[in-house]
Design a protein around this motif. Structure first.
Motif, PDB file in Angstrom:
ATOM      1  N   PHE A 165      23.767  -3.406  50.079  1.00 13.05           N
ATOM      2  CA  PHE A 165      22.773  -2.616  50.379  1.00 13.05           C
ATOM      3  C   PHE A 165      22.970  -2.122  51.820  1.00 13.05           C
ATOM      4  CE2 PHE A 165      20.510  -4.698  47.076  1.00 13.05           C
ATOM      5  CZ  PHE A 165      20.430  -3.733  46.271  1.00 13.05           C
ATOM      6  N   SER A 166      23.841  -2.378  52.542  1.00 12.18           N
ATOM      7  CA  SER A 166      24.225  -1.938  53.656  1.00 12.18           C
ATOM      8  C   SER A 166      25.577  -1.175  53.560  1.00 12.18           C
ATOM      9  CB  SER A 166      24.331  -2.954  54.692  1.00 12.18           C
ATOM     10  OG  SER A 166      25.492  -3.968  54.578  1.00 12.18           O
ATOM     11  N   ALA A 167      26.170  -1.131  52.405  1.00  8.44           N
ATOM     12  CA  ALA A 167      27.421  -0.277  52.136  1.00  8.44           C
ATOM     13  C   ALA A 167      26.959   1.018  51.267  1.00  8.44           C
ATOM     14  CB  ALA A 167      28.163  -1.216  51.251  1.00  8.44           C
ATOM     15  N   PRO A 168      27.664   1.975  51.310  1.00 11.47           N
ATOM     16  CA  PRO A 168      27.231   3.240  50.341  1.00 11.47           C
ATOM     17  C   PRO A 168      27.465   3.021  48.851  1.00 11.47           C
ATOM     18  CG  PRO A 168      29.494   3.452  51.537  1.00 11.47           C
ATOM     19  CD  PRO A 168      28.824   2.120  51.901  1.00 11.47           C
ATOM     20  N   SER A 169      26.630   2.329  48.493  1.00 12.76           N
ATOM     21  CA  SER A 169      26.742   1.846  46.881  1.00 12.76           C
ATOM     22  C   SER A 169      25.916   2.587  46.223  1.00 12.76           C
ATOM     23  CB  SER A 169      26.236   0.144  46.913  1.00 12.76           C
ATOM     24  OG  SER A 169      25.123   0.231  47.639  1.00 12.76           O
ATOM     25  N   LEU A 170      24.660   2.605  46.237  1.00 14.37           N
ATOM     26  CA  LEU A 170      23.736   3.344  45.526  1.00 14.37           C
ATOM     27  C   LEU A 170      23.708   4.725  46.179  1.00 14.37           C
ATOM     28  CD1 LEU A 170      20.703   0.851  45.114  1.00 14.37           C
ATOM     29  CD2 LEU A 170      21.817   1.677  43.057  1.00 14.37           C
ATOM     30  N   TYR A 171      24.108   5.271  47.214  1.00 18.16           N
ATOM     31  CA  TYR A 171      23.987   6.391  48.005  1.00 18.16           C
ATOM     32  C   TYR A 171      25.268   6.784  48.540  1.00 18.16           C
ATOM     33  CZ  TYR A 171      21.883   2.114  49.947  1.00 18.16           C
ATOM     34  OH  TYR A 171      21.548   0.963  50.337  1.00 18.16           O
ATOM     35  N   THR A 172      25.455   8.008  49.057  1.00 20.71           N
ATOM     36  CA  THR A 172      26.466   8.419  49.727  1.00 20.71           C
ATOM     37  C   THR A 172      26.463   7.766  51.195  1.00 20.71           C
ATOM     38  OG1 THR A 172      25.617  10.503  50.321  1.00 20.71           O
ATOM     39  CG2 THR A 172      26.952  10.322  48.231  1.00 20.71           C
ATOM     40  N   PHE A 173      27.356   8.020  51.950  1.00 21.46           N
ATOM     41  CA  PHE A 173      27.337   7.683  53.439  1.00 21.46           C
ATOM     42  C   PHE A 173      26.532   8.447  54.180  1.00 21.46           C
ATOM     43  CE2 PHE A 173      29.301   8.090  57.485  1.00 21.46           C
ATOM     44  CZ  PHE A 173      29.201   6.742  58.305  1.00 21.46           C
ATOM     45  N   MET A 227      22.768   7.773  54.175  1.00 22.24           N
ATOM     46  CA  MET A 227      22.447   6.697  54.812  1.00 22.24           C
ATOM     47  C   MET A 227      21.546   6.926  56.194  1.00 22.24           C
ATOM     48  SD  MET A 227      25.516   4.134  53.718  1.00 22.24           S
ATOM     49  CE  MET A 227      24.812   2.778  54.420  1.00 22.24           C
ATOM     50  N   PRO A 228      20.618   6.184  56.744  1.00 25.45           N
ATOM     51  CA  PRO A 228      20.232   6.077  58.056  1.00 25.45           C
ATOM     52  C   PRO A 228      21.303   6.015  58.993  1.00 25.45           C
ATOM     53  CG  PRO A 228      18.774   5.067  56.440  1.00 25.45           C
ATOM     54  CD  PRO A 228      19.937   5.075  55.849  1.00 25.45           C
ATOM     55  N   THR A 229      20.961   6.496  60.266  1.00 27.81           N
ATOM     56  CA  THR A 229      22.223   6.100  61.038  1.00 27.81           C
ATOM     57  C   THR A 229      22.756   4.793  61.314  1.00 27.81           C
ATOM     58  OG1 THR A 229      21.560   8.232  62.162  1.00 27.81           O
ATOM     59  CG2 THR A 229      22.974   6.946  63.364  1.00 27.81           C
ATOM     60  N   VAL A 230      21.508   3.957  61.559  1.00 23.85           N
ATOM     61  CA  VAL A 230      21.785   2.573  61.711  1.00 23.85           C
ATOM     62  C   VAL A 230      22.620   1.874  60.674  1.00 23.85           C
ATOM     63  CG1 VAL A 230      20.811   0.378  62.129  1.00 23.85           C
ATOM     64  CG2 VAL A 230      19.593   2.190  62.963  1.00 23.85           C
ATOM     65  N   LEU A 231      22.421   1.998  59.427  1.00 24.50           N
ATOM     66  CA  LEU A 231      23.116   1.720  58.254  1.00 24.50           C
ATOM     67  C   LEU A 231      24.493   2.200  58.274  1.00 24.50           C
ATOM     68  CD1 LEU A 231      20.755   1.458  55.287  1.00 24.50           C
ATOM     69  CD2 LEU A 231      21.676  -0.544  56.628  1.00 24.50           C
ATOM     70  N   GLN A 232      24.538   3.510  58.710  1.00 26.78           N
ATOM     71  CA  GLN A 232      25.890   4.101  58.732  1.00 26.78           C
ATOM     72  C   GLN A 232      26.823   3.205  59.725  1.00 26.78           C
ATOM     73  OE1 GLN A 232      25.696   7.992  59.716  1.00 26.78           O
ATOM     74  NE2 GLN A 232      24.933   8.971  57.890  1.00 26.78           N
ATOM     75  N   TRP A 233      26.397   2.952  60.781  1.00 25.14           N
ATOM     76  CA  TRP A 233      27.097   2.113  61.738  1.00 25.14           C
ATOM     77  C   TRP A 233      27.289   0.708  61.136  1.00 25.14           C
ATOM     78  CZ3 TRP A 233      22.987   2.881  66.283  1.00 25.14           C
ATOM     79  CH2 TRP A 233      23.408   4.351  66.777  1.00 25.14           C
ATOM     80  N   VAL A 234      26.370  -0.049  60.516  1.00 22.23           N
ATOM     81  CA  VAL A 234      26.580  -1.295  59.777  1.00 22.23           C
ATOM     82  C   VAL A 234      27.669  -1.063  58.867  1.00 22.23           C
ATOM     83  CG1 VAL A 234      25.557  -3.212  58.468  1.00 22.23           C
ATOM     84  CG2 VAL A 234      24.300  -1.919  60.407  1.00 22.23           C
ATOM     85  N   SER A 235      27.552  -0.166  58.017  1.00 28.18           N
ATOM     86  CA  SER A 235      28.704  -0.145  56.809  1.00 28.18           C
ATOM     87  C   SER A 235      29.955  -0.008  57.215  1.00 28.18           C
ATOM     88  CB  SER A 235      28.175   1.390  56.016  1.00 28.18           C
ATOM     89  OG  SER A 235      28.402   2.367  56.880  1.00 28.18           O
ATOM     90  N   VAL A 236      30.217   0.585  58.761  1.00 31.30           N
ATOM     91  CA  VAL A 236      31.422   0.739  59.077  1.00 31.30           C
ATOM     92  C   VAL A 236      32.287  -0.785  59.352  1.00 31.30           C
ATOM     93  CG1 VAL A 236      32.917   1.268  61.157  1.00 31.30           C
ATOM     94  CG2 VAL A 236      31.110   2.897  60.209  1.00 31.30           C
ATOM     95  N   VAL A 237      31.382  -1.622  59.622  1.00 30.07           N
ATOM     96  CA  VAL A 237      32.024  -2.981  59.763  1.00 30.07           C
ATOM     97  C   VAL A 237      31.654  -3.888  58.633  1.00 30.07           C
ATOM     98  CG1 VAL A 237      31.916  -3.123  62.220  1.00 30.07           C
ATOM     99  CG2 VAL A 237      29.789  -3.649  61.014  1.00 30.07           C
ATOM    100  N   ASN A 238      31.138  -3.554  57.651  1.00 24.06           N
ATOM    101  CA  ASN A 238      30.704  -4.035  56.305  1.00 24.06           C
ATOM    102  C   ASN A 238      31.883  -3.973  55.261  1.00 24.06           C
ATOM    103  OD1 ASN A 238      29.855  -5.117  53.723  1.00 24.06           O
ATOM    104  ND2 ASN A 238      28.057  -3.589  53.721  1.00 24.06           N
ATOM    105  N   PRO A 239      32.669  -4.975  55.307  1.00 22.59           N
ATOM    106  CA  PRO A 239      33.848  -5.153  54.503  1.00 22.59           C
ATOM    107  C   PRO A 239      33.659  -4.682  52.778  1.00 22.59           C
ATOM    108  CG  PRO A 239      32.887  -7.450  54.652  1.00 22.59           C
ATOM    109  CD  PRO A 239      32.240  -6.382  55.471  1.00 22.59           C
ATOM    110  N   THR A 273      32.227  -2.005  52.275  1.00 25.33           N
ATOM    111  CA  THR A 273      32.162  -0.546  52.189  1.00 25.33           C
ATOM    112  C   THR A 273      33.342  -0.308  51.540  1.00 25.33           C
ATOM    113  OG1 THR A 273      30.599  -0.351  53.946  1.00 25.33           O
ATOM    114  CG2 THR A 273      32.253   1.402  53.790  1.00 25.33           C
ATOM    115  N   TYR A 274      34.525  -0.884  52.387  1.00 30.04           N
ATOM    116  CA  TYR A 274      36.047  -0.570  51.969  1.00 30.04           C
ATOM    117  C   TYR A 274      36.269  -0.862  50.326  1.00 30.04           C
ATOM    118  CZ  TYR A 274      35.826  -0.015  56.928  1.00 30.04           C
ATOM    119  OH  TYR A 274      35.476   0.381  58.096  1.00 30.04           O
TER     120      TYR A 274
END
Length: 270
Positions: A199-207, A210-222, A224-225
């Protein structure tokens, strides 16, 4: 003149190495596949999202705008369900290490004159096969339920990205299992990490949504890739997916390097 003793039944070195590897792979398969509780726990979340969430939300959200194209929601959500399967199965593979130590089997294994590299390679092959097997089972169920408009390049790209994701997460959870020596702590990490990663990756929703904080988290979320790699490879082809696939390959190399060295160091201390 003294006679030299000859052992006529000693197998060649190459045959002995192959026998070691096949024995380790067979043992790992038996250890992972016979634990029905772990298999059920690994398959249940993926099937729940595939059969319930996907089917219900597909009627509510029929299409999603993704990188300038309109994508069916079932197509958009497929990488998330496959990613959940990858994470869950990788956690199961990591738990097998603790089973070996708690039962005393690890001491017996490392006391046997077996090449450490063969043991590590066999564990990697069995772990990745389990992750891929569970994910392919979910993919087969999805194909029976939904109609995916992928061409041959899209299917090949999806399977390639899925394989790299399996390698990456199996390596990461192997490294985590080696680093964390407490079984209960690893159990908590394994169970909590899946919803956090999903849920901290663009899974159910597009990048972009996502809220700004979750966008930052998704960058370091493996994850996501893994999700972006499978989604882009299936919809657009390898040309758009290669940056995410490259990140997954680097994560796999780091995970197996850390996990392999930690496993060998632990064996020396037994």
């Amino acid at each position: 003149m003294t006679e030299k003793l000859q052992f006529t039944h000693t197998p060649p070195v190459a045959v002995a190495k192959t026998a070691d590897l096949s024995a380790v792979v067979y043992r790992e398969y038996a250890l992972l596949a016979r634990n029905r509780v772990y298999l059920i726990l690994g398959l249940t979340p993926m099937l729940v999202y595939l059969l319930l969430v996907n089917t219900s939300l597909s009627n509510l959200v029929q299409v999603v705008g993704y990188k300038g194209v309109q994508v069916g929601f079932a197509v958009f959500l497929l990488p998330m369900t496959l990613g959940m399967s990858v994470v869950s199965a990788a956690g199961t593979s990591g738990m097998a290490l603790f089973q070996e130590e708690l039962s005393g089997v690890a001491t017996q294994l490392w006391s046997y004159p077996m090449r450490r590299s063969r043991f590590l390679l066999g564990k990697m092959i069995a772990g990745v096969s389990l992750v891929l097997g569970q994910s392919l089972l979910g993919l087969a169920a999805a194909v029976l339920i939904f109609d995916f408009p992928f061409g041959w390049e899209g299917w090949v790209g999806l399977l390639a990205a899925l394989t790299l994701a399996a390698l990456a997460f199996n390596g990461l959870y192997l490294a985590a299992a080696i680093t964390i020596t407490d079984f209960q702590a690893f159990m908590v990490l394994s169970n909590v990490s899946m919803p956090v990663l999903v849920f901290s990756a663009p899974s159910l929703y597009t990048f972009d949504s996502m809220p700004t904080v979750l966008q930052w988290v998704s960058v370091v979320n493996p994850l996501t890739y893994a999700i972006n790699g499978m989604r882009d490879a299936a919809i657009f082809g390898f040309g758009d997916a290669w940056p995410d696939l490259l990140v997954l390959a680097v994560m796999a190399a780091i995970g197996y390097t850390v996990g392999g060295r930690g496993l060998l160091n632990r064996a020396r201390n037994i």
